[in-house]
Motif scaffolding. Structure first.
Motif, mmCIF file in Angstrom:
data_model
loop_
_atom_site.group_PDB
_atom_site.id
_atom_site.type_symbol
_atom_site.label_atom_id
_atom_site.label_comp_id
_atom_site.label_asym_id
_atom_site.label_seq_id
_atom_site.Cartn_x
_atom_site.Cartn_y
_atom_site.Cartn_z
ATOM 1 N N LEU A 19 0.823 -1.212 0.000
ATOM 2 C CA LEU A 19 0.000 0.000 0.000
ATOM 3 C C LEU A 19 0.854 1.257 0.000
ATOM 4 O O LEU A 19 0.570 2.215 -0.722
ATOM 5 N N LYS A 20 1.910 1.225 0.787
ATOM 6 C CA LYS A 20 2.797 2.386 0.866
ATOM 7 C C LYS A 20 3.379 2.693 -0.523
ATOM 8 O O LYS A 20 3.416 3.851 -0.948
ATOM 9 N N SER A 21 3.798 1.681 -1.242
ATOM 10 C CA SER A 21 4.397 1.962 -2.542
ATOM 11 C C SER A 21 3.328 2.409 -3.535
ATOM 12 O O SER A 21 3.601 3.243 -4.401
ATOM 13 N N ARG A 22 2.105 1.880 -3.370
ATOM 14 C CA ARG A 22 1.047 2.346 -4.280
ATOM 15 C C ARG A 22 0.650 3.790 -3.986
ATOM 16 O O ARG A 22 0.370 4.575 -4.893
ATOM 17 N N ILE A 23 0.655 4.128 -2.716
ATOM 18 C CA ILE A 23 0.365 5.520 -2.331
ATOM 19 C C ILE A 23 1.438 6.448 -2.884
ATOM 20 O O ILE A 23 1.151 7.505 -3.461
ATOM 21 N N ASP A 24 2.692 6.012 -2.728
ATOM 22 C CA ASP A 24 3.794 6.800 -3.278
ATOM 23 C C ASP A 24 3.611 7.004 -4.779
ATOM 24 O O ASP A 24 3.851 8.092 -5.313
ATOM 25 N N ALA A 25 3.178 5.937 -5.443
ATOM 26 C CA ALA A 25 3.030 6.004 -6.901
ATOM 27 C C ALA A 25 1.949 7.009 -7.279
ATOM 28 O O ALA A 25 2.125 7.796 -8.221
ATOM 29 N N VAL A 26 0.838 6.994 -6.536
ATOM 30 C CA VAL A 26 -0.241 7.936 -6.831
ATOM 31 C C VAL A 26 0.251 9.371 -6.641
ATOM 32 O O VAL A 26 -0.004 10.251 -7.475
ATOM 33 N N ILE A 27 0.979 9.596 -5.565
ATOM 34 C CA ILE A 27 1.497 10.950 -5.319
ATOM 35 C C ILE A 27 2.481 11.338 -6.418
ATOM 36 O O ILE A 27 2.511 12.482 -6.879
ATOM 37 N N GLY A 28 3.261 10.333 -6.846
ATOM 38 C CA GLY A 28 4.190 10.579 -7.950
ATOM 39 C C GLY A 28 3.442 11.011 -9.211
ATOM 40 O O GLY A 28 3.850 11.957 -9.900
ATOM 41 N N ASP A 29 2.325 10.327 -9.488
ATOM 42 C CA ASP A 29 1.516 10.691 -10.653
ATOM 43 C C ASP A 29 1.020 12.127 -10.529
ATOM 44 O O ASP A 29 1.052 12.901 -11.487
ATOM 45 N N LEU A 30 0.538 12.470 -9.333
ATOM 46 C CA LEU A 30 0.004 13.815 -9.117
ATOM 47 C C LEU A 30 1.080 14.871 -9.306
ATOM 48 O O LEU A 30 0.817 15.970 -9.790
ATOM 49 N N MET A 31 2.299 14.514 -8.919
ATOM 50 C CA MET A 31 3.403 15.462 -9.127
ATOM 51 C C MET A 31 3.694 15.602 -10.613
ATOM 52 O O MET A 31 3.904 16.710 -11.114
ATOM 53 N N ALA A 32 3.670 14.456 -11.320
ATOM 54 C CA ALA A 32 3.943 14.493 -12.758
ATOM 55 C C ALA A 32 2.870 15.292 -13.488
ATOM 56 O O ALA A 32 3.159 16.000 -14.462
ATOM 57 N N GLU A 33 1.627 15.197 -12.999
ATOM 58 C CA GLU A 33 0.533 15.934 -13.631
ATOM 59 C C GLU A 33 0.549 17.410 -13.262
ATOM 60 O O GLU A 33 -0.233 18.196 -13.796
ATOM 61 N N GLY A 34 1.371 17.757 -12.318
ATOM 62 C CA GLY A 34 1.423 19.154 -11.917
ATOM 63 C C GLY A 34 0.381 19.527 -10.875
ATOM 64 O O GLY A 34 0.261 20.690 -10.493
ATOM 65 N N VAL A 35 -0.384 18.554 -10.427
ATOM 66 C CA VAL A 35 -1.376 18.835 -9.383
ATOM 67 C C VAL A 35 -0.664 19.110 -8.062
ATOM 68 O O VAL A 35 -1.066 19.972 -7.284
ATOM 69 N N LEU A 36 0.384 18.364 -7.828
ATOM 70 C CA LEU A 36 1.209 18.597 -6.651
ATOM 71 C C LEU A 36 2.578 19.075 -7.110
ATOM 72 O O LEU A 36 3.033 18.713 -8.199
#
Length: 604
Positions: A19-36
């Motif tokens: 779960l931790k790595s999947r959460i990290d991945a989602v946050i990574g996506d959000l950073m790539a999208e510029g949301v974060l």
RNA sequence: GCGCCCGUAGCUCAGCUGGAUAGAGCGCUACCCUCCGGAGGUAGAGGUCAGGGGUUCGAAUCCCUUCGGGCGCGCCA
């Protein structure tokens, strides 16, 4: 200490790491999208079981940790994250709670899948990879070969051994090591005492003579445990040593004999405790190989050795103290109060110099991760040895020195007074003979190493919930008992682990049954956490908790017949529950394996 | 005098390296046995996390300080 976080491993069976790595991945996506914003530090983002099971299955602090650098309100960020977390596979619900926690609910199948992992992997379930094959050296026991080991040594032996097994389970390449202090004045004293006993065995002197020599302090070891080695010496050499008077002619020889004899006794005692070291390093051999000179040269070339005078000792100042120039190591550059002597004013190396050489030897053998298990009476030496290791490795080595506090032995509720002089200390062998090695081992691991421990003879043999050894073993035995009954009830059924793994686990619907599944799912992260923290005692508490849940489940069957594990009319639900029972047994067995304790098939 | 460890329910101790309403066992109170081993189980009462300050979204946990305990303070091993 290594700086790996548990998420480094992400063993597939550890759902929290997953779960931790999947959460990290989602946050990574959000950073790539510029949301974060890019470049957020995710190392403090957690995925762990919430304290209250009502809060869900997995809680993450992601929003609270990331809100600060983004200058956003945690709750707003949490709402945003929760929406995305809902899309994570197996996540059925994500809700914001409290100050900004995001609670995730997982599909029930996840827990059932965990049980299949347990059945497929057996006691390997919970094995982790945080160690990444990295070499680590655990030095423990290292009792002086001057006599039998006592309860304090037993604690160090068990803590070190269990920690070594735990680290191996967590993926480290562990070497278990024993340092034999066979070079100092103490072993010479034992040699002298042995000669007295030898003369006694040959009938040349009496017990009274020995005791008087002890009183006059001609010898320092008066215990009668030296009589058997004295007899062995007489058998081997006859009266050869009676006429040899000059110390130089017999002390080294008898010292060698005593050390060899005592090390055999010690190894036998350790074997009785299921403690086996990989490497025995002799202090004398370290010295004879001129490794002290090499280590001091190394430090000298780093500018860390000089000749100087120590300040007068504080506290009880010795009468005969006077300032003398000594060869010193600049320990104060590494956090020690003062610099520490490498040579005595006699010109001999200090014990510390030898220890420094020994640690350099470990480093030269490829260890940058070291653990030493010591008795608390050596607390004063911790800083200087750590300082030496830093100096020897240019700051790259990690040395954890774990101090074991006192063991208080209670008999009939009263503490047993121990005195070496009076010969009233409880030996390790006494303990093992009286209660068995499994009990000794488990009890020694029910406290963290730096807390004092009571060893109550009566309590550890008690058959009650108060006695954790019994309680955990009882749970295991009950599980085996059910399996035996099941074999009678369902003669044709495949009750092997592989067979049980095929059971229809969807039949596990009771809340307490799922509660046990959740507990089983927490085993891998418990192992990882305990290994990284060097705290094997955590497993004792885990096992106790698991046993407690299991006993509770068992008892529900007493009250409500439909909740019993075995339902003769319903093989399907029986097999599902047997799978759960077996899973509990396997996890307890794997915890006991780390402890070096044999799980029992039945209680007697 | 200095250093290290510790102080959590009446007692013995956990508390997952800073998370949500601080948890177990014993003891106490009230319950549960024609049971797959009751050698157990269920529920309840019980807390200024030694005291005081600080750090921050948040402290039993990290820092400072006071108090109270344990261990150790030779060039020994």
């Amino acid at each position: 200490m290594l700086h790996h976080s548990p998420s480094d491993s992400a063993a597939p069976m550890n759902i929290f790491a997953t779960l931790k790595s999947r959460i990290d991945a989602v946050i990574g996506d959000l950073m790539a999208e510029g949301v974060l914003p890019a470049g957020l530090d995710l190392s403090k983002v957690s995925a762990e079981p919430p304290r209250e099971s009502a809060h869900g299955d997995v809680a993450t602090n992601a929003a609270m940790v990331l809100a600060k650098p983004m200058q956003k309100a945690p709750k707003d960020l949490a709402a945003l994250l929760a929406e995305r977390f809902k899309k994570i596979p197996d996540v059925t619900e994500a809700s914001v709670a409290g100050p900004g926690f995001i609670n995730l609910k997982l599909a029930d199948d996840i827990w059932r899948a965990t049980l299949r992992d347990v059945l497929a992997l057996g006691t390997a379930y919970g094995d982790a990879n945080v160690g990444q094959g990295e070499p680590i050296n655990v030095e423990y026991v290292s009792a002086n070969p001057t006599g039998p080991m006592h309860v304090g040594h037993a604690r160090g032996a068990v803590v070190g051994d269990a920690l070594a097994r735990l680290l191996a389970k967590a993926g480290f390449a562990v070497t278990k090591e024993y340092y034999i202090n066979d070079a100092g004045g103490q072993v010479d004293h034992v040699a002298r005492a042995l000669r007295m006993r030898y003369l006694q065995v040959l009938g040349r002197i009496s017990e009274t003579d020995v005791q008087e020599a002890l009183a006059r302090k001609e010898i320092q070891y008066g215990g009668d445990y030296l009589i058997p080695p004295a007899q062995a010496l007489a058998e081997r050499d006859g009266d050869k040593w009676v006429s040899v008077v000059e110390e130089a002619q017999w002390v080294p020889q008898l010292r060698e004999f005593t050390v060899a004899y005592m090390m055999n006794v010690i190894k036998d005692d350790l074997a009785a405790l299921s403690v086996n070291h990989d490497v025995f390093t002799s202090e004398k051999k370290v010295m004879d190989a001129h490794k002290i000179e090499a280590a001091v040269k190394f430090l000298d070339e780093a500018g860390l050795v000089y000749t100087g005078t120590l300040p007068r000792p504080r506290g009880k100042a010795p009468e005969d103290w006077e300032p003398r120039p000594l060869l010193l190591f600049r320990a104060s550059q590494f956090g020690d109060d003062i610099d520490r002597p490498l040579k005595k004013s006699t010109g001999d190396w200090t014990y510390f110099a030898g220890d420094t050489a020994y640690h350099k030897d470990k480093v030269d053998r490829g260890f940058l991760n070291l653990i030493n298990i010591w008795g608390a009476d050596h607390a004063g030496d911790v800083t200087r040895v750590k300082a030496a290791l830093k100096a020897l490795t240019n700051g790259e080595g990690h040395l954890d020195i774990m101090l074991c506090q006192m063991v208080r032995v209670l008999k009939n509720g009263e503490p047993v007074k121990m005195s070496k002089r009076a010969g009233t200390f409880v030996t390790m062998r006494d303990l093992i003979d009286e209660v068995g090695k499994d009990v000794v081992r488990f009890i020694m691991l029910t406290r963290k190493n730096d807390a004092p421990l009571d060893f109550d003879y009566a309590k550890v043999m008690e058959k009650s919930r108060e006695n954790p050894v019994f309680y955990v073993q009882y749970a295991h035995a009950r599980g085996r008992s059910v399996l035996r009954h099941a074999a009678e009830m369902f003669p044709g059924a495949d009750l092997s682990d592989a067979g049980l793994a095929k059971a229809d686990l969807a039949r596990l619907t009771d809340g307490d049954e799922v509660g046990v599944l959740r507990r089983l799912a927490a085993w891998p992260r418990t192992v990882e956490g305990a290994a990284l923290a060097h705290e094997p005692h955590r497993l004792a508490f885990y096992m106790y908790d698991l046993a407690s849940q299991f006993h509770a489940l068992w008892n529900k069957g007493n009250d409500a017949a439909q909740l019993r594990f075995l339902q003769s009319e319903d093989q399907s639900v029986s097999l599902a529950r047997l799978a759960l029972v077996r899973g509990v047994g396997l996890v307890i067995a794997s915890g006991l394996a780390v402890f070096g304790v044999d799980p029992v098939e039945e209680m007697r």
